[in-house]
Design a protein around this motif. Structure first.
Motif, PDB file in Angstrom:
ATOM      1  N   CYS A  72       0.826  -1.212   0.000  1.00 56.63           N
ATOM      2  CA  CYS A  72       0.000   0.000   0.000  1.00 56.63           C
ATOM      3  C   CYS A  72       0.864   1.268   0.000  1.00 56.63           C
ATOM      4  CB  CYS A  72      -0.929   0.005   1.204  1.00 56.63           C
ATOM      5  SG  CYS A  72      -2.283  -1.171   1.049  1.00 56.63           S
ATOM      6  N   HIS A 120      -3.134  -3.416  -8.030  1.00 58.83           N
ATOM      7  CA  HIS A 120      -3.288  -3.243  -6.585  1.00 58.83           C
ATOM      8  C   HIS A 120      -4.636  -2.588  -6.258  1.00 58.83           C
ATOM      9  CE1 HIS A 120      -1.891  -2.712  -2.416  1.00 58.83           C
ATOM     10  NE2 HIS A 120      -2.660  -1.616  -2.467  1.00 58.83           N
ATOM     11  N   CYS A 130      -6.772   1.785  -0.867  1.00 53.19           N
ATOM     12  CA  CYS A 130      -6.018   2.541  -1.865  1.00 53.19           C
ATOM     13  C   CYS A 130      -6.960   3.101  -2.927  1.00 53.19           C
ATOM     14  CB  CYS A 130      -4.944   1.667  -2.515  1.00 53.19           C
ATOM     15  SG  CYS A 130      -3.551   1.369  -1.404  1.00 53.19           S
TER      16      CYS A 130
HETATM   17 ZN   LIG Z   1      -3.508  -0.743  -0.815  1.00 58.33          ZN
END
Ligand SMILES: [Zn+2]
Length: 148
Positions: A3, A29, A36
């Motif tokens: 992250c 991701h 995120c």
């Molecule tokens: Zn993340």
């Protein structure tokens, strides 16, 4: 990708500064990490707002400058019109009074009439010369403004 790494790359992603490989890694991701994704969404929103502000701000400043220039020009134009009108009225009145009371009267001696006539003629020539110089320098200023 962790992250922390993704967060660092998010703003670069928004500015389209990532390599295709980095872009793919970040996208992968984001597909799997809701935190995120939320961070990305808020950055995106912020970017939209600041972009909007940039677009709004610039024309505003341009318009302000534009109107300031117009206002100055109108103000000066009006000033010149009134100045000219006043000068014409005063000169016409003065010339009429002078002609009647001085030059057409038999009381003042001829030499005084010639002296005053010459003096007035000189003053008018000087006035015209000064005014012409002013108008020429004004035209020159305007030319320089265009050049900028
Ligand atoms: Zn993340």
């Amino acid at each position: 990708m962790k992250c922390d790494e993704v967060r660092i790359l998010l703003s670069a992603l928004l500015d389209n500064e990532l390599t295709p490989e980095e872009k793919k890694n970040v996208a992968d991701h984001l597909a799997n990490c809701e935190d995120c994704r939320r961070e990305y969404a808020s950055l995106l929103k912020l970017k939209e707002v600041t972009d909007d502000m940039k677009y709004l701000d610039l024309p505003d400043r341009l318009w302000a400058g534009y109107w300031h220039g117009i206002y100055n020009r109108i103000e000066r134009g009006i000033g010149w019109v009134f100045l000219s009108l006043g000068a014409i009225i005063l000169l016409a009145f003065g010339a009429w009074r002078l002609l009647n009371d001085f030059f057409l009267s038999s009381r003042p001696p001829l030499i005084l009439k010639i002296g005053l006539g010459t003096l007035l003629f000189g003053m008018i020539v000087l006035l015209v010369s000064v005014l012409r110089e002013r108008f020429f320098s004004r035209a020159h200023d305007r030319y320089e403004e265009v050049e900028l």
